[in-house]
Design a protein around this motif. Structure first.
Motif, PDB file in Angstrom:
ATOM      1  N   LEU A  14       0.834  -1.199   0.000  1.00  0.00           N
ATOM      2  CA  LEU A  14       0.000   0.000   0.000  1.00  0.00           C
ATOM      3  C   LEU A  14       0.869   1.249   0.000  1.00  0.00           C
ATOM      4  N   GLY A  15       1.906   1.247   0.819  1.00  0.00           N
ATOM      5  CA  GLY A  15       2.814   2.394   0.860  1.00  0.00           C
ATOM      6  C   GLY A  15       3.486   2.639  -0.485  1.00  0.00           C
ATOM      7  N   LYS A  16       3.927   1.560  -1.135  1.00  0.00           N
ATOM      8  CA  LYS A  16       4.559   1.701  -2.451  1.00  0.00           C
ATOM      9  C   LYS A  16       3.550   2.205  -3.483  1.00  0.00           C
ATOM     10  N   THR A  17       2.325   1.731  -3.383  1.00  0.00           N
ATOM     11  CA  THR A  17       1.285   2.160  -4.312  1.00  0.00           C
ATOM     12  C   THR A  17       0.982   3.639  -4.133  1.00  0.00           C
ATOM     13  N   ILE A  18       0.918   4.078  -2.888  1.00  0.00           N
ATOM     14  CA  ILE A  18       0.676   5.505  -2.617  1.00  0.00           C
ATOM     15  C   ILE A  18       1.827   6.346  -3.152  1.00  0.00           C
ATOM     16  N   HIS A  19       3.047   5.861  -2.945  1.00  0.00           N
ATOM     17  CA  HIS A  19       4.218   6.590  -3.444  1.00  0.00           C
ATOM     18  C   HIS A  19       4.184   6.679  -4.975  1.00  0.00           C
ATOM     19  N   ALA A  20       3.833   5.571  -5.632  1.00  0.00           N
ATOM     20  CA  ALA A  20       3.747   5.576  -7.095  1.00  0.00           C
ATOM     21  C   ALA A  20       2.688   6.564  -7.563  1.00  0.00           C
ATOM     22  N   HIS A  21       1.573   6.641  -6.841  1.00  0.00           N
ATOM     23  CA  HIS A  21       0.503   7.591  -7.178  1.00  0.00           C
ATOM     24  C   HIS A  21       1.020   9.022  -7.051  1.00  0.00           C
ATOM     25  N   GLU A  22       1.757   9.283  -5.993  1.00  0.00           N
ATOM     26  CA  GLU A  22       2.307  10.635  -5.809  1.00  0.00           C
ATOM     27  C   GLU A  22       3.232  11.003  -6.969  1.00  0.00           C
ATOM     28  N   GLU A  23       4.010  10.027  -7.432  1.00  0.00           N
ATOM     29  CA  GLU A  23       4.906  10.284  -8.562  1.00  0.00           C
ATOM     30  C   GLU A  23       4.119  10.595  -9.838  1.00  0.00           C
ATOM     31  N   THR A  24       3.022   9.861 -10.051  1.00  0.00           N
ATOM     32  CA  THR A  24       2.217  10.133 -11.254  1.00  0.00           C
ATOM     33  C   THR A  24       1.591  11.523 -11.182  1.00  0.00           C
ATOM     34  N   GLU A  25       1.201  11.941  -9.984  1.00  0.00           N
ATOM     35  CA  GLU A  25       0.637  13.288  -9.833  1.00  0.00           C
ATOM     36  C   GLU A  25       1.702  14.361 -10.074  1.00  0.00           C
ATOM     37  N   LYS A  26       2.927  14.092  -9.632  1.00  0.00           N
ATOM     38  CA  LYS A  26       4.012  15.048  -9.895  1.00  0.00           C
ATOM     39  C   LYS A  26       4.247  15.184 -11.395  1.00  0.00           C
ATOM     40  N   GLN A  27       4.242  14.046 -12.095  1.00  0.00           N
ATOM     41  CA  GLN A  27       4.442  14.084 -13.542  1.00  0.00           C
ATOM     42  C   GLN A  27       3.315  14.860 -14.231  1.00  0.00           C
ATOM     43  N   LEU A  28       2.098  14.640 -13.779  1.00  0.00           N
ATOM     44  CA  LEU A  28       0.963  15.374 -14.343  1.00  0.00           C
ATOM     45  C   LEU A  28       1.125  16.869 -14.090  1.00  0.00           C
ATOM     46  N   SER A  29       1.523  17.214 -12.897  1.00  0.00           N
ATOM     47  CA  SER A  29       1.710  18.621 -12.554  1.00  0.00           C
ATOM     48  C   SER A  29       2.776  19.264 -13.451  1.00  0.00           C
ATOM     49  N   LEU A  30       3.858  18.537 -13.689  1.00  0.00           N
ATOM     50  CA  LEU A  30       4.907  19.062 -14.568  1.00  0.00           C
ATOM     51  C   LEU A  30       4.398  19.241 -15.998  1.00  0.00           C
ATOM     52  N   LEU A  31       3.653  18.265 -16.487  1.00  0.00           N
ATOM     53  CA  LEU A  31       3.093  18.377 -17.833  1.00  0.00           C
ATOM     54  C   LEU A  31       2.152  19.580 -17.943  1.00  0.00           C
ATOM     55  N   LEU A  32       1.307  19.768 -16.931  1.00  0.00           N
ATOM     56  CA  LEU A  32       0.373  20.898 -16.952  1.00  0.00           C
ATOM     57  C   LEU A  32       1.117  22.225 -16.920  1.00  0.00           C
ATOM     58  N   LYS A  33       2.161  22.282 -16.108  1.00  0.00           N
ATOM     59  CA  LYS A  33       2.951  23.518 -16.039  1.00  0.00           C
ATOM     60  C   LYS A  33       3.629  23.792 -17.384  1.00  0.00           C
ATOM     61  N   TYR A  34       4.196  22.736 -17.968  1.00  0.00           N
ATOM     62  CA  TYR A  34       4.854  22.900 -19.263  1.00  0.00           C
ATOM     63  C   TYR A  34       3.852  23.357 -20.329  1.00  0.00           C
ATOM     64  N   ARG A  35       2.646  22.784 -20.290  1.00  0.00           N
ATOM     65  CA  ARG A  35       1.617  23.155 -21.259  1.00  0.00           C
ATOM     66  C   ARG A  35       1.208  24.617 -21.068  1.00  0.00           C
TER      67      ARG A  35
END
Length: 135
Positions: A14-35
């Motif tokens: 569960l902890g690893k899954t939550i961490h992976a989710h946080e990473e995907t949100e960071k990537q989304l945030s970077l993409l949105l900022k770049y856009r």
């Protein structure tokens, strides 16, 4: 012990899954900022005047960024779903672990009660014999 092991393992997953989710949100945030940055450059370029080719390139790239953002949003949703699954699995393991602990505690309490009754019986018999032999 086995139930605790499974519970611990599912908690780690569960902890690893939550961490992976946080990473995907960071990537989304970077993409949105770049856009957003690119959109701003597009607007600034439009104010200065763009050639048709530049305009088409900007539109094409923004479209690609939008597709990437949509794809990343799906990745985030998938990661959220994985969290739900991992959390449910952990909760099931915890329920089992707590049930086993409860059963174990009840068993120990019953055993202690039997031992206490046996000790009391032995003490009573010893007292009765002592009383009987003192006469």
């Amino acid at each position: 012990e086995i139930a605790e092991k499974y519970s611990d393992e599912s908690a780690k997953r569960l902890g690893k899954t939550i961490h992976a989710h946080e990473e995907t949100e960071k990537q989304l945030s970077l993409l949105l900022k770049y856009r957003d940055d690119y959109q701003q450059r597009f607007q600034e370029g439009g104010a200065k005047g763009l050639s048709t080719a530049q305009y088409m390139n900007f539109l094409s790239f923004i479209s690609k960024l939008d597709s990437a953002v949509d794809g990343q949003k799906q990745v985030v949703r998938d990661a959220e779903y994985k969290i739900i699954l991992a959390r449910n699995q952990w909760q099931e393991c915890e329920k089992k672990r707590l049930s086993y602990n409860t059963l174990n505690n009840r068993s120990q309490a019953s055993l202690q009660k039997k031992e206490a009754k046996l000790d009391q019986k032995n003490t009573d018999e010893h007292a009765a014999r002592s009383f009987f032999y003192k006469r």
